[in-house]
Scaffold this motif. Structure first.
Motif: not given
Length: 179
Positions: A88-95, A103-105, A148-158
């Motif tokens: 999701v955090f890769i430009p062009g894939l994430g939205y 989101w992934l497009i 922590i790993l799972t929650g951290g990734l979700v938290a980064l997505q707000s």
């Protein structure tokens, strides 16, 4: 060989949730759907065709799979869902909009990886705590690392809603496992 019989009560609850969700969607989107598309049921039919129908097909297919199979591939499912969360955090894939990058497009398909993470997380935790080794050792540290790993990734997505759901489900599985 023992024949697996599905839990009828669970199936009734699943279908009741599906039907009530479709009724609520139809009721809530009538006016907006008519204004945007001219058809008051366009959102309902879209969800029925692209959401409910594929979901029902997958439901009936997955129902035929032995539950031990899911235990064997639980780590793969969880790892793949974590990779989707990172993509999701890769430009062009994430939205995203604002601070929410969720989101992934890929071509005409857009998806929210946190939905796959919810399923992968539950399957992995269930498989992790069902192992005989997990019942003999202190599982708190590995469990907290997973959380922590799972929650951290979700938290980064707000995504506070998904974060709260994952935390609650994770701790419920942890305590129900007898840990």
């Amino acid at each position: 060989m023992k024949i697996h019989k599905p839990d009828k009560g669970l199936i009734i609850v699943i279908f009741a949730l599906l039907i009530s969700g479709l009724v609520i969607l139809s009721s809530a989107s009538l006016i907006i759907s008519r204004e945007k598309t001219g058809n008051p049921y366009s959102y309902f039919f879209h969800q029925l065709i692209y959401g409910a129908a594929p979901g029902l097909i997958l439901f009936f297919l997955c129902q035929k799979i032995n539950y031990k199979f899911w235990r064997k591939i639980a780590l793969i499912i969880f790892f793949c869902s974590l990779i989707l969360m990172v993509l999701v955090f890769i430009p062009g894939l994430g939205y995203g909009r604002g601070e929410a990058q969720r989101w992934l497009i890929v071509g005409p398909i857009s998806l929210q990886p946190s939905e796959f993470l919810k399923l992968g997380f539950v399957i992995y935790l269930a498989a992790f705590f069902s192992r005989k080794e997990a019942q003999k050792i202190n599982t708190l540290i590995p469990f907290l690392a997973i959380m922590i790993l799972t929650g951290g990734l979700v938290a980064l997505q707000s995504d506070a809603g998904t974060l709260g759901l994952i935390a609650i489900v994770g701790f419920v599985i942890y305590f129900l496992s007898g840990a």
